[in-house]
Motif scaffolding. Structure first.
Motif, PDB file in Angstrom:
ATOM      1  N   GLN A 155       0.839  -1.200   0.000  1.00  0.00           N
ATOM      2  CA  GLN A 155       0.000   0.000   0.000  1.00  0.00           C
ATOM      3  C   GLN A 155       0.875   1.252   0.000  1.00  0.00           C
ATOM      4  N   ASP A 156       0.328   2.335  -0.514  1.00  0.00           N
ATOM      5  CA  ASP A 156       1.034   3.608  -0.523  1.00  0.00           C
ATOM      6  C   ASP A 156       0.740   4.350   0.779  1.00  0.00           C
ATOM      7  N   VAL A 157       1.797   4.578   1.554  1.00  0.00           N
ATOM      8  CA  VAL A 157       1.671   5.191   2.870  1.00  0.00           C
ATOM      9  C   VAL A 157       2.488   6.475   2.891  1.00  0.00           C
ATOM     10  N   ASP A 158       1.922   7.540   3.430  1.00  0.00           N
ATOM     11  CA  ASP A 158       2.625   8.809   3.591  1.00  0.00           C
ATOM     12  C   ASP A 158       3.318   8.815   4.947  1.00  0.00           C
ATOM     13  N   VAL A 159       4.618   9.047   4.936  1.00  0.00           N
ATOM     14  CA  VAL A 159       5.395   8.975   6.168  1.00  0.00           C
ATOM     15  C   VAL A 159       6.228  10.235   6.336  1.00  0.00           C
ATOM     16  N   PHE A 188      -2.325   6.502   6.288  1.00  0.00           N
ATOM     17  CA  PHE A 188      -2.799   5.714   5.151  1.00  0.00           C
ATOM     18  C   PHE A 188      -4.246   6.098   4.888  1.00  0.00           C
ATOM     19  N   LYS A 189      -4.472   6.673   3.720  1.00  0.00           N
ATOM     20  CA  LYS A 189      -5.800   7.165   3.336  1.00  0.00           C
ATOM     21  C   LYS A 189      -6.362   8.123   4.382  1.00  0.00           C
ATOM     22  N   GLY A 190      -5.499   9.000   4.883  1.00  0.00           N
ATOM     23  CA  GLY A 190      -5.924  10.045   5.799  1.00  0.00           C
ATOM     24  C   GLY A 190      -5.978   9.667   7.259  1.00  0.00           C
ATOM     25  N   ARG A 191      -5.766   8.416   7.601  1.00  0.00           N
ATOM     26  CA  ARG A 191      -5.795   8.018   9.013  1.00  0.00           C
ATOM     27  C   ARG A 191      -4.411   7.532   9.447  1.00  0.00           C
ATOM     28  N   ALA A 192      -4.099   7.788  10.720  1.00  0.00           N
ATOM     29  CA  ALA A 192      -2.795   7.424  11.261  1.00  0.00           C
ATOM     30  C   ALA A 192      -2.673   5.907  11.380  1.00  0.00           C
TER      31      ALA A 192
END
Length: 896
Positions: free
Chosen positions: A114-118, A144-148
């Motif tokens: 999955q694509d995760v923003d870190v 991930f999709k706006g949730r931590a």
């Protein structure tokens, strides 16, 4: 005497516990699965309580026995054995609890792929390559999709070249992103669980990740639909790694695009490349970045047996400690001249010893804190503590104590080849030195850095200048200061190098399947030059960068000489990896050869070498064959062996400009089996099938090539330049090896048309002994499968189609949707369908519907991601071996 006796008994008790700790750790590392938390905690508490009660009972017995007869040997041995078991039980539980704690940081399965923003900090000096950069990343927050979401605290990321152009303020070189330790970044990443290749006696990548605390790997996403990476700030975190990277980059940058002033214009480009490569060696000697050394240089160093010198070793740390101790001692003595009273409060020898130790620790930390550096620091620490306390220990206690410290701090170091090479080498030098003379009289020389307790000793030489005294303490320059004869020094160096070579040769065979025949000569030349000239110049360049040019110039003649020695016939010998029992027998023989014992005993030690040196792996009987498919990721490579011949079908993929499956997997496999190839079949030109071909052909120049490559392909031109035989594969070709028939079924001569797709020209090879068979099909697709069915004659009886039926099928095109039609699967009717594909590869191989198609017909699908290396023998046709099953350990990832 009573005090000495009680102290000796206490030390013996701790020694027994230490030996038990190492044994318990070694046993814990063999577990396929960890005990649950509760069981480990209960076992730890029980072991601790039993140990305390046993100690109290033993003390009471000692008080009751006081003044009576001495204890008999049976009770002494029983007490020693009990402490050993107690130490082993504690180690088992502690290492298990530590491993369970590490497993709590695993990447959640739902976040794989999955694509995760870190947001986080670069935690270590990035490792650069032609394809990009790799680095440890300390995760501070993730969404991930706006949730931590919760990610492992430390992950291993790659940022591939060419993907940094959209990053504002980031300069790149050759498309490689510029990332520095301590920087805070925000980016989008795609992660997966740590999953590596699993091959017999191969490199355990998952163990390396586990030891580094890395519970996930991934890469930075920089696609058009992804947000651009953002460098947030430069933090003060990880200052040591930041300093290491700054020095490494300064060295590499200094020699980028520069050439020797002696080079003529015609050789300017080659001189630039040569100096850049040697700059990588300088960087490795200063900061421990072994990835900076070119692969070709590593090959030369391994062939000549000097690879240990081209990284931070105990020898370098000891030399640095000696320099620091000399400078601190000289400074400390002169404080009295300046009116200070430091010397009166603390003796200069003690200050010099402690200062040298602290500098050695700093250097080892700066160089990456590898196992050899750790061993040296703790060994020096033991020497300093004993000297400051006025005590002396026999060398086995010091050696074992340092080994236990390293194992306690890093239990998984026991599985590293460097751990055993380092400690065994030092152990034999200690033992041989103590057998021939007193340890306290052992001098410090370049071949025996740790066997000398005189490392920090000082001399009463106040009547000499500091420079003269400095040179007099330098072992290699004493011949000029004290006018000592050269021959005794050379004789001592030769003797020490002989001892190390004798004991490390069996370990080299066990770990690497290789020994360097010229290693003794090469080390005699390289050890003093690298240790006394190159390394000091490289370290001095940190203070004054122009000195790095002198270090490179000093490396030029040595590297040229080593490269020439590597080309000598039998410069290095490769042999099959022997069983552990034969390797240990050879190690015992090497120990006997190294010790200063009578010649008859040494000859017996030489005889113990021969079982390991002459061991050959078992081959199939005449009329039978064996196939092995190593785990190499996304690509094909299959080794076929008969009684006296061998064939390699494809060579795997090319991972990057400087690495391929041939170098990493295939060639090591061939060397472990002591295999000389008769035929190399390259099914078609795709890089995941031919990526390692150049490496394989360079190592096995005698091999004949059979392929579907176009005539202008670089590999065929390479064969023509080498005057090596090559032939085009064509349906109808067949040959017989040891009662086993090989037949090419595809492509036909008419299939070689201009513009034909490479997959359609895949060489299809069938191997059969009349009873069992295997079918290797490359990347053929549905059209080629239908053509094979049309050309095959129906069988009069049985499940398959004559000419296609096989027990083992290498699944077409790695399980792509474009292959494996139902009719083809039914015609082949295999017992096993093998898929060589990378874990979570970007192509989605094998496709779920293809796997379902095979299983619907009762066929077992085995893929390398779940199985690792695959092996099947016609003599045991009912079973096959998956390398992950017998080799599984608790740190290995289990693919879902």
């Amino acid at each position: 005497m009573a005090y000495v006796a009680s102290t000796s008994n206490r030390l013996a008790d701790w020694r027994a516990i230490g030996v038990g700790w190492v044994m318990g750790t070694a046993l814990q590392l063999q577990q396929a699965a960890l005990w649950p938390w509760a069981e480990l905690a209960l076992a730890f508490a029980g072991s601790l309580i039993l140990g305390i009660l046993a100690g109290v009972w033993e003390r009471r017995r000692e008080r009751q026995r006081k003044g009576r007869e001495r204890r008999d040997w049976s009770s002494l041995w029983a007490a020693w054995f009990g402490r050993l078991l107690w130490g082993a039980a504690l180690a088992w539980c502690c290492v298990g609890l530590r491993a369970q704690w590490t497993l709590q940081d695993r990447l959640p399965v739902a976040l794989e792929g999955q694509d995760v923003d870190v947001v986080g900090v670069v935690a270590a000096m990035p490792q650069r390559s032609e394809s990009g950069a790799r680095f440890k990343f300390e995760v501070q927050s993730a969404t991930f999709k706006g949730r931590a979401v919760q990610l492992p605290p430390l992950v291993y990321l790659a940022w591939y070249g060419g993907s940094a152009s959209a990053v504002e303020g980031v300069t790149t070189g050759a498309g490689v992103p510029s990332v520095h330790a301590g920087e805070r970044w925000q980016w989008r990443v795609r992660l997966k669980a740590p999953h590596g290749h699993m091959n017999p006696n191969g490199f355990d990548y998952e163990l390396w990740l586990w030891e580094q605390g890395l519970q996930a790997t991934g890469y930075v996403r920089t696609g058009s639909q992804d947000p651009s990476p953002v460098r947030l700030t430069q933090t003060v975190q990880h200052p040591v790694e930041w300093l290491r990277q700054s020095v490494r980059d300064a060295i590499v940058t200094r020699f980028a695009g520069s050439a020797s002033p002696l080079a003529n214009p015609q050789s300017q480009a080659s001189a630039d490349e040569r100096h850049g490569a040697l700059a990588g060696i300088v960087a490795a000697l200063v900061v421990g970045d072994q990835s900076a050394i070119d692969r070709s240089d590593w090959d030369v160093f391994r062939a000549t047996g000097v690879a240990h010198l081209m990284s931070i070793s105990g020898l370098h740390v000891t030399l640095f400690a000696w320099f620091a101790a000399a400078l601190v001692g000289a400074f400390w003595r002169r404080t009295a001249l300046w009116g200070w009273t430091w010397c009166l409060r603390w003796p200069a020898p003690h200050a010099a010893a402690l200062g040298g130790l602290l500098c050695a620790f700093a250097y080892a930390l700066f160089s990456g804190w590898g196992v050899p550096a750790q061993r040296t620091v703790w060994m020096l620490a033991a020497v300093v503590v004993l000297r400051l306390s006025g005590r002396t220990w026999p060398w086995p206690w010091t050696w074992m104590g340092v080994l236990v410290i390293v194992v306690v701090l890093d239990p998984w170091a026991l599985l590293q080849a460097g751990f055993w090479l380092s400690f065994v080498a030092v152990g034999v030098l200690f033992a041989a030195g103590s057998a021939s003379r007193s340890t306290s009289d052992t001098p410090l020389d370049v071949a025996q850095p740790l066997a000398a307790q005189a490392l920090f000793e000082t001399e009463d030489a106040t009547n000499r200048s500091f420079l003269v005294r400095f040179l007099a303490r330098f072992r290699a320059l004493q011949v000029f200061v004290h006018q000592i004869r050269i021959w005794p020094r050379l004789h001592e160096l030769l003797r020490e190098q002989w001892r190390v070579s004798c004991v490390l040769t069996p370990l080299s065979i066990l770990f690497f399947g290789q020994i360097s025949v010229v290693g003794l000569i090469a080390n005699l030349l390289a050890i003093p030059w690298v240790t006394l000239v190159v390394t000091p110049l490289a370290m001095a360049g940190v203070l004054w960068p122009p000195v790095w040019s002198l270090a490179v110039m000093a490396l030029l003649p040595l590297q040229s000489l080593l490269a020439e020695m590597a080309t000598w016939p039998w410069a290095s010998a490769h042999m099959a990896l022997p069983p552990l029992s034969l390797a240990l027998l050879a190690l015992l023989g090497g120990w006997m050869l190294a010790m200063p014992w009578p010649g008859s005993v040494r000859c017996l030690g030489l005889a113990l070498w021969w079982p390991a040196l002459g061991w050959l792996p078992e081959r199939p009987a005449v009329g039978h064959f064996e196939i092995q498919a190593p785990d190499l990721g996304q690509g094909n490579a299959v080794l076929v062996r008969t009684a006296h011949h061998s064939l390699l079908y494809d060579t795997g993929l090319r991972y990057s400009v400087e690495s391929d499956a041939g170098h990493r997997v295939v060639v090591p496999l061939l060397r472990r089996l002591d295999e000389s190839l008769d035929l190399l079949v390259l099914s078609h030109r795709d890089s995941d099938h031919t990526g390692g071909a150049a490496t394989v052909m360079a190592v096995q120049p005698q091999v004949k090539l059979l392929s579907s490559l176009e005539f202008e392909h670089p590999l065929l031109r390479l064969r023509e330049m080498a005057s090596s035989p090559s032939e085009r594969c064509q349906g109808g070709q067949n040959w017989l090896w040891d009662g086993v028939r090989f037949e090419v079924l595809h492509p036909l001569e008419t299939d070689y048309q201009p513009g034909a797709r490479s997959n359609s020209l895949s060489c299809v090879l069938r191997i059969s002994n009349g009873l069992q068979s295997a079918l290797l099909v490359g990347d053929i697709e549905a059209a080629q499968e239908r053509a094979l069915l049309a050309r095959a004659a129906p069988a009069s009886q049985g499940k398959g189609v004559e000419g296609l039926q096989a027990d083992v099928l290498l699944v077409p095109h790695h399980g792509s949707k474009t292959s494996s039609t139902s009719d083809f699967i039914a015609a082949v009717g295999p017992r096993w369908a093998w898929v060589q594909a990378g874990y979570r590869n970007r192509f989605g191989h094998p496709a779920p519907e293809v796997v379902a198609r095979y299983r619907a017909q009762g066929i077992t699908v085995v893929d390398s991601a779940h199985c690792g290396a695959m092996q099947w023998q016609s003599a045991q046709a009912q079973g096959m071996r998956c390398e992950r099953d017998p080799s599984r350990r608790y740190w290995h990832h289990i693919a879902p």
